[in-house]
Motif scaffolding. Structure first.
Motif, mmCIF file in Angstrom:
data_model
loop_
_atom_site.group_PDB
_atom_site.id
_atom_site.type_symbol
_atom_site.label_atom_id
_atom_site.label_comp_id
_atom_site.label_asym_id
_atom_site.label_seq_id
_atom_site.Cartn_x
_atom_site.Cartn_y
_atom_site.Cartn_z
ATOM 1 N N LEU A 25 0.782 -1.207 -0.049
ATOM 2 C CA LEU A 25 0.001 0.005 -0.073
ATOM 3 C C LEU A 25 1.015 1.176 -0.185
ATOM 4 N N THR A 26 1.890 1.230 0.730
ATOM 5 C CA THR A 26 2.902 2.292 0.922
ATOM 6 C C THR A 26 3.514 2.705 -0.797
ATOM 7 N N SER A 27 3.724 1.694 -1.585
ATOM 8 C CA SER A 27 4.185 1.854 -2.880
ATOM 9 C C SER A 27 2.986 2.388 -3.885
ATOM 10 N N PHE A 28 1.914 2.000 -3.695
ATOM 11 C CA PHE A 28 0.700 2.347 -4.346
ATOM 12 C C PHE A 28 0.390 3.833 -3.853
ATOM 13 N N ARG A 29 0.698 4.352 -2.548
ATOM 14 C CA ARG A 29 0.238 5.619 -2.378
ATOM 15 C C ARG A 29 1.433 6.426 -2.751
ATOM 16 N N LYS A 30 2.490 5.868 -3.227
ATOM 17 C CA LYS A 30 3.640 6.834 -3.515
ATOM 18 C C LYS A 30 3.516 7.248 -5.004
ATOM 19 N N LEU A 31 2.682 6.794 -5.994
ATOM 20 C CA LEU A 31 2.436 6.888 -7.589
ATOM 21 C C LEU A 31 1.391 8.045 -7.241
ATOM 22 N N SER A 32 1.673 9.166 -7.774
ATOM 23 C CA SER A 32 0.895 10.465 -7.670
ATOM 24 C C SER A 32 -0.379 10.211 -8.803
ATOM 25 N N ASP A 33 -0.391 9.421 -9.566
ATOM 26 C CA ASP A 33 -1.535 9.179 -10.706
ATOM 27 C C ASP A 33 -2.039 7.952 -10.306
ATOM 28 N N ARG A 34 -3.332 8.124 -9.453
ATOM 29 C CA ARG A 34 -3.997 6.841 -9.016
ATOM 30 C C ARG A 34 -4.382 6.000 -9.996
ATOM 31 N N GLU A 35 -4.877 6.476 -10.990
ATOM 32 C CA GLU A 35 -5.225 5.529 -12.197
ATOM 33 C C GLU A 35 -4.148 4.749 -12.796
ATOM 34 N N ALA A 36 -2.939 5.417 -12.793
ATOM 35 C CA ALA A 36 -1.787 4.546 -13.164
ATOM 36 C C ALA A 36 -1.186 3.813 -12.213
ATOM 37 N N ALA A 37 -1.483 4.070 -10.834
ATOM 38 C CA ALA A 37 -1.232 2.985 -9.793
ATOM 39 C C ALA A 37 -2.164 1.868 -9.990
ATOM 40 N N ILE A 38 -3.380 1.988 -10.268
ATOM 41 C CA ILE A 38 -4.193 0.978 -10.457
ATOM 42 C C ILE A 38 -3.973 0.141 -11.843
ATOM 43 N N ARG A 39 -3.804 0.449 -12.713
ATOM 44 C CA ARG A 39 -3.113 -0.122 -14.024
ATOM 45 C C ARG A 39 -1.771 -1.104 -13.623
ATOM 46 N N LYS A 40 -1.018 -0.494 -12.792
ATOM 47 C CA LYS A 40 0.058 -1.285 -12.251
ATOM 48 C C LYS A 40 -0.474 -2.427 -11.494
ATOM 49 N N LEU A 41 -1.346 -2.049 -10.496
ATOM 50 C CA LEU A 41 -1.909 -3.526 -9.997
ATOM 51 C C LEU A 41 -2.567 -4.542 -10.796
ATOM 52 N N GLU A 42 -3.077 -3.992 -11.962
ATOM 53 C CA GLU A 42 -3.923 -4.918 -12.631
ATOM 54 C C GLU A 42 -2.806 -5.396 -13.478
ATOM 55 N N ARG A 43 -1.523 -4.997 -13.873
ATOM 56 C CA ARG A 43 -0.590 -5.635 -14.665
ATOM 57 C C ARG A 43 -0.011 -6.650 -13.629
ATOM 58 N N ILE A 44 0.320 -6.534 -12.395
ATOM 59 C CA ILE A 44 0.577 -7.466 -11.446
ATOM 60 C C ILE A 44 -0.418 -8.692 -11.318
ATOM 61 N N ALA A 45 -1.461 -8.202 -11.387
ATOM 62 C CA ALA A 45 -2.310 -9.405 -11.179
ATOM 63 C C ALA A 45 -2.365 -10.353 -12.477
ATOM 64 N N GLU A 46 -2.383 -9.615 -13.619
ATOM 65 C CA GLU A 46 -2.275 -10.276 -14.855
ATOM 66 C C GLU A 46 -1.211 -11.293 -14.721
ATOM 67 N N GLY A 47 -0.138 -10.871 -14.662
ATOM 68 C CA GLY A 47 1.158 -11.672 -14.210
ATOM 69 C C GLY A 47 1.004 -12.872 -13.537
ATOM 70 N N ASN A 48 0.352 -12.557 -12.179
ATOM 71 C CA ASN A 48 -0.089 -13.679 -11.434
ATOM 72 C C ASN A 48 -0.880 -14.603 -11.968
#
Length: 333
Positions: A25-48
């Motif tokens: 969550l700390t890394s997520f909050r460090k990303l100023s663009d929330r939508e970009a942060a969510i896209r990053k979460l989705e890319r990680i999930a796609e990899g999983n």
């Protein structure tokens, strides 16, 4: 009796195939663009999910039909700060591909929500979070297109200094769950609090199928042998919440968990591999009245422990054990 073996989440054989990569969550909050942060979460999930599919293909190649998914397929999915995010909108195709492979190859899959998912709790906040987590696990299974034979296995939870009251709270909280959560639950005995006998009583009261954890029963019991409880445990798998195994046209086979103690000084922790002798002693005791059972190996070495166990079981051919394929045996009592 037909015995199929499976393992938990990670492979020691398939390289760079973690299904549990995450973001804090700390890394997520460090990303100023929330939508970009969510896209990053989705890319990680796609990899999983991609790695999960790789593991399922590895399993199929080695005749492994029983597998537990990682609960961490979608990072931060149940965090309160992300309740406005619908990850399934972006991940539907990836979940669908995993589910199709499971169905097409007749695999039995499950989740095991973590120890923070506690229905015996007296605290409403903990209960709300627990139900949210169970809903999330159901949503993942539904996104895969899997029916209610795909289960979420949990423990009763803490005793809170009054075990009978805790057990009653579990029953009360279970009764108010949505039906789609109830029908996907199984209940397992634990290694410190609720014994197998106590867990069986709750299963009888709720109609839940019981997963017998042999290791937990060995270190936390009421003086009984595990096979003495088995007739009652077996009956929990014929109730309405157990579901029908469509591939076999009969009730879903009961499931047990197995692992070996790490050491005499640390008997509750799991060893790297599985000692076949105690497991075989149990299986022989139940073979005459159990057509089939699925065994989830919870050893530290994951699929390597399964392969090691199968290698050792091949040495018992003169003692009523017949190897059927790379991950299943036939055993006579």
């Amino acid at each position: 009796m037909i015995v199929r073996f499976g393992y938990v989440a990670m492979s020691m054989s398939v390289q760079d195939a973690s299904p549990s990569k995450t973001m804090t969550l700390t890394s997520f909050r460090k990303l100023s663009d929330r939508e970009a942060a969510i896209r990053k979460l989705e890319r990680i999930a796609e990899g999983n999910l991609h790695n999960t599919l790789r593991l399922l293909k590895h399993n199929y190649a080695h005749d492994i039909r029983v597998y537990r998914f990682s609960s961490k397929l979608i990072p931060l999915a149940t965090h309160e700060d992300l309740q406005d995010w619908d990850p399934f909108a972006a991940l539907g195709d990836a979940f669908g591909e995993v589910g199709r492979y499971v169905r097409e190859h007749g695999m039995r899959v499950s989740f095991h929500p973590d120890h923070f998912t506690v229905l015996s709790t007296p605290r409403q906040e903990v209960l709300r979070n627990s139900i949210r987590d169970l809903r999330h696990h159901v949503a993942m299974l539904k996104a895969m297109g899997l029916n209610a034979t795909a289960k979420n296995n949990i423990h009763i939870g803490g005793a809170y200094k009054d075990k009978p009251s805790a057990a009653e709270r579990f029953k009360e909280h279970f009764r108010v769950l949505e039906r789609e959560i109830q029908e996907r639950l199984t209940l397992e005995n634990d290694d410190k609090t609720f014994t197998a006998a106590e867990t069986l009583e709750v299963c009888r009261a709720t109609g839940l199928p019981m997963v017998l954890d042999l290791h937990h029963q060995w270190v936390n019991n009421d003086g009984e042998q595990p096979w003495e409880l088995w007739p009652g445990i077996l009956r929990t798998w014929s109730g309405p919440l157990a579901q029908q195994d469509a591939d076999r046209d009969r009730p879903l086979p009961p499931k047990i968990h197995v692992s070996s103690p790490k050491s005499e000084s640390d008997p509750r922790s799991h060893a790297d591999l599985v000692d076949p002798e105690p497991l075989l002693a149990f299986l022989r005791r139940i073979a005459d009245n159990t057509p089939a059972v699925d065994v989830m190996i919870e050893a530290k070495h994951k699929d390597a422990a399964l392969f090691d166990l199968m290698k050792h079981l091949a040495g018992y051919s003169s003692e009523g054990v017949r190897i059927l394929d790379g991950a299943s045996i036939e055993i006579r009592g």
